[in-house]
Design a protein around this motif. Structure first.
Motif, short mmCIF file in Angstrom:
data_model
loop_
_atom_site.label_atom_id
_atom_site.label_comp_id
_atom_site.label_asym_id
_atom_site.label_seq_id
_atom_site.Cartn_x
_atom_site.Cartn_y
_atom_site.Cartn_z
N ARG A 113 0.81 -1.22 0.00
CA ARG A 113 0.00 0.00 0.00
C ARG A 113 0.85 1.28 0.00
NH1 ARG A 113 -1.70 -3.95 2.81
NH2 ARG A 113 -0.27 -3.39 4.46
N SER A 114 2.16 1.12 0.05
CA SER A 114 3.02 2.29 0.17
C SER A 114 3.08 3.07 -1.14
CB SER A 114 4.44 1.87 0.57
OG SER A 114 5.29 3.00 0.61
N ARG A 115 2.87 4.37 -1.03
CA ARG A 115 2.98 5.24 -2.20
C ARG A 115 4.29 6.04 -2.18
NH1 ARG A 115 -2.26 5.96 -0.29
NH2 ARG A 115 -1.60 7.83 0.83
N GLU A 116 5.12 5.74 -1.18
CA GLU A 116 6.36 6.51 -1.03
C GLU A 116 7.36 6.19 -2.13
OE1 GLU A 116 9.51 8.80 0.19
OE2 GLU A 116 7.39 8.90 0.63
N LYS A 117 7.89 7.21 -2.75
CA LYS A 117 8.95 7.03 -3.74
C LYS A 117 10.29 7.08 -3.03
CE LYS A 117 6.43 9.11 -7.60
NZ LYS A 117 6.43 10.19 -8.64
N ILE A 118 11.11 6.09 -3.26
CA ILE A 118 12.42 6.05 -2.63
C ILE A 118 13.24 7.25 -3.11
CG2 ILE A 118 14.51 4.70 -2.31
CD1 ILE A 118 12.01 3.46 -1.11
N ARG A 119 13.90 7.89 -2.19
CA ARG A 119 14.68 9.07 -2.54
C ARG A 119 15.86 8.70 -3.44
NH1 ARG A 119 12.68 13.08 0.51
NH2 ARG A 119 11.96 12.62 2.63
N ASP A 120 16.31 9.69 -4.17
CA ASP A 120 17.48 9.51 -5.02
C ASP A 120 18.64 9.03 -4.15
OD1 ASP A 120 20.03 10.27 -6.39
OD2 ASP A 120 18.65 11.02 -7.92
N PRO A 121 19.30 7.93 -4.53
CA PRO A 121 20.39 7.38 -3.71
C PRO A 121 21.53 8.37 -3.48
CG PRO A 121 20.34 6.34 -5.88
CD PRO A 121 19.06 7.11 -5.73
N ARG A 122 21.69 9.34 -4.37
CA ARG A 122 22.76 10.33 -4.19
C ARG A 122 22.41 11.32 -3.08
NH1 ARG A 122 22.78 11.76 -10.49
NH2 ARG A 122 20.56 11.68 -9.92
N ASP B 3 33.71 20.99 8.52
CA ASP B 3 33.05 22.13 7.90
C ASP B 3 33.14 22.01 6.38
OD1 ASP B 3 31.58 24.45 7.92
OD2 ASP B 3 33.32 25.77 8.02
N ASP B 4 32.70 20.84 5.87
CA ASP B 4 32.77 20.59 4.42
C ASP B 4 31.92 21.59 3.66
OD1 ASP B 4 34.42 18.22 4.45
OD2 ASP B 4 32.71 17.16 5.30
N LYS B 5 32.44 22.00 2.52
CA LYS B 5 31.68 22.88 1.64
C LYS B 5 30.77 22.04 0.75
CE LYS B 5 35.39 26.34 1.48
NZ LYS B 5 36.33 27.08 0.61
N ILE B 6 29.78 22.70 0.14
CA ILE B 6 28.87 21.98 -0.76
C ILE B 6 29.65 21.31 -1.87
CG2 ILE B 6 27.04 22.29 -2.47
CD1 ILE B 6 25.79 24.36 -0.66
N SER C 265 31.13 16.48 -4.70
CA SER C 265 32.17 15.63 -5.28
C SER C 265 32.06 14.20 -4.76
CB SER C 265 33.55 16.21 -4.95
OG SER C 265 34.58 15.35 -5.40
N HIS C 266 31.74 14.07 -3.48
CA HIS C 266 31.63 12.73 -2.87
C HIS C 266 30.51 11.92 -3.52
CE1 HIS C 266 31.78 9.61 0.20
NE2 HIS C 266 30.47 9.72 0.31
N VAL C 267 29.39 12.57 -3.89
CA VAL C 267 28.25 11.85 -4.47
C VAL C 267 28.20 11.96 -5.99
CG1 VAL C 267 26.91 12.10 -2.36
CG2 VAL C 267 26.69 13.82 -4.16
N CYS C 268 29.28 12.49 -6.57
CA CYS C 268 29.43 12.55 -8.04
C CYS C 268 28.36 13.41 -8.71
CB CYS C 268 29.42 11.15 -8.65
SG CYS C 268 30.73 10.08 -8.02
N LEU C 269 28.10 14.57 -8.13
CA LEU C 269 27.19 15.54 -8.72
C LEU C 269 27.86 16.90 -8.74
CD1 LEU C 269 23.78 14.72 -6.96
CD2 LEU C 269 24.32 14.35 -9.37
N SER C 270 27.38 17.78 -9.58
CA SER C 270 27.87 19.15 -9.54
C SER C 270 27.25 19.84 -8.34
CB SER C 270 27.48 19.89 -10.82
OG SER C 270 26.07 20.11 -10.86
N PRO C 271 27.90 20.87 -7.80
CA PRO C 271 27.32 21.58 -6.64
C PRO C 271 25.91 22.10 -6.90
CG PRO C 271 29.62 22.17 -6.91
CD PRO C 271 29.25 21.36 -8.12
N SER C 272 25.68 22.66 -8.09
CA SER C 272 24.36 23.21 -8.40
C SER C 272 23.31 22.11 -8.48
CB SER C 272 24.40 24.00 -9.70
OG SER C 272 24.80 23.17 -10.79
N ARG C 273 23.67 20.97 -9.07
CA ARG C 273 22.71 19.87 -9.19
C ARG C 273 22.39 19.29 -7.83
NH1 ARG C 273 18.21 17.92 -10.84
NH2 ARG C 273 18.14 15.65 -11.10
#
Length: 314
Positions: free
Chosen positions: A175-184, A199-202, A207-215
């Motif tokens: 019955r779950s309608r929850e969409k699993i969040r993006d793994p990143r 105090d890591d920056k965005i 970089s750790h999750v292989c995305l651009s900062p804006s994305r």
């Protein structure tokens, strides 16, 4: 008659009344047999601060009484939400009730996974197949083993296994309608929680999750409903509150542990989010525990207990 519990009276066994549950996670197996030492009903009218997962692996249990009463059998998994009344024990027509359980305080991004579709009085219910019962039983067991291992990252490993368990529950709920969040996004949350003192920056997190900062910024805000830096601040305050409640570490030390080297700045942020200073929060928490430890016994209550053995905590 008032009874003030002394420090030496605090229960160290989570299966017995009086255990404080001042932790992120506690797990165990309760083997209830008819007329055995654990054969009593748990009765917590105000529930608990955290969540409890309960999986029946043998026998039959009873939850609630009266019109809301229901039974749980092997394969039934329950989720008690915070402050939900607890009333459960071995069903009278069963000789046993063996159930695994996990008490936990969730990471904030788990909240959607804890909103189960089928509920009775704030208790989520999920029925597992025989095959899935064996799988979930094993995960419950691994969580308990990891948490009690005494190894350096025992709690973190147990929490990660619990995250896996919750995701599997969402997957198996028809019955779950929850969409699993993006793994990143999930990985970004995990990374932040592992490095609250940094105090890591965005850019570093992206970089750790292989995305651009804006994305990452856009995706995180879209799925979490809050910007990344504000979310990190909330996690720091959540961790600081728990440390203030459960340790004797200094306010300055706790501030450093959650990423604030400047004690004055930490106190200012804490007061802004919680409404009181860290020291005042700790004092109020200690006073609250002392009040909860006062047990008043009346003739009327004693008569009720004589009729049906019920204990307040396990």
């Amino acid at each position: 008659m008032m009874h003030q519990r002394s420090p030496s009276d605090i229960q160290s066994n989570p299966l017995l009344p009086g255990y404080p549950f001042n932790a992120w996670l506690v797990a165990g197996l309760t083997p209830v047999t008819a007329s055995g030492a654990l054969d009593f009903f748990i009765d917590r009218p105000s529930g608990m601060k955290g969540y409890i997962l309960n999986l029946t692996i043998k026998g039959r249990g009873q939850v609630f009484k009266g019109a809301e009463m229901f039974h749980c059998e092997p394969g039934d998994m329950l989720l008690f939400e915070p402050e939900t009344p607890h009333y459960y024990g071995r069903a009278h027509n069963s000789t046993s009730w063996f159930h695994r359980w996990i008490y936990f305080r969730p990471r904030s991004y788990w909240i959607d996974w804890l909103n189960w579709e089928e509920k009775v009085q704030g208790v989520g219910r999920l029925r597992l197949t025989e095959e899935h019962l064996a799988e979930f039983d094993k995960i419950f067991s691994h969580i308990e083993e990891a948490n009690n291992s005494g190894r350096r990252f025992a709690e973190e490993v147990a929490m990660n296994l619990l995250e896996r368990l919750l995701l599997r529950a969402v997957e198996e709920d028809p019955r779950s309608r929850e969409k699993i969040r993006d793994p990143r996004v999930i990985e970004a949350c995990q990374y932040i929680n592992r490095h609250l003192a940094s105090d890591d920056k965005i850019e570093d997190i992206a970089s750790h999750v292989c995305l651009s900062p804006s994305r990452l910024t856009h995706l995180f805000s879209e799925q979490m409903g809050i910007n990344l830096l504000r979310w990190r601040e909330e996690q720091r305050i959540i961790r600081a509150r728990l440390l203030l409640q459960t340790t004797k570490e200094s306010v300055a030390g706790i501030g450093r542990e959650v990423g604030y080297d400047d004690q004055l700045y930490f106190s200012r942020i804490f007061r802004k989010r919680v409404g009181v200073s860290p020291s005042e929060y700790r004092r109020q928490s200690l006073e609250g525990e002392e009040t909860a430890d006062n047990v008043e016994t009346t003739d009327e209550v004693e008569e009720e207990i004589t009729e049906e053995p019920i204990r307040a905590l396990s």
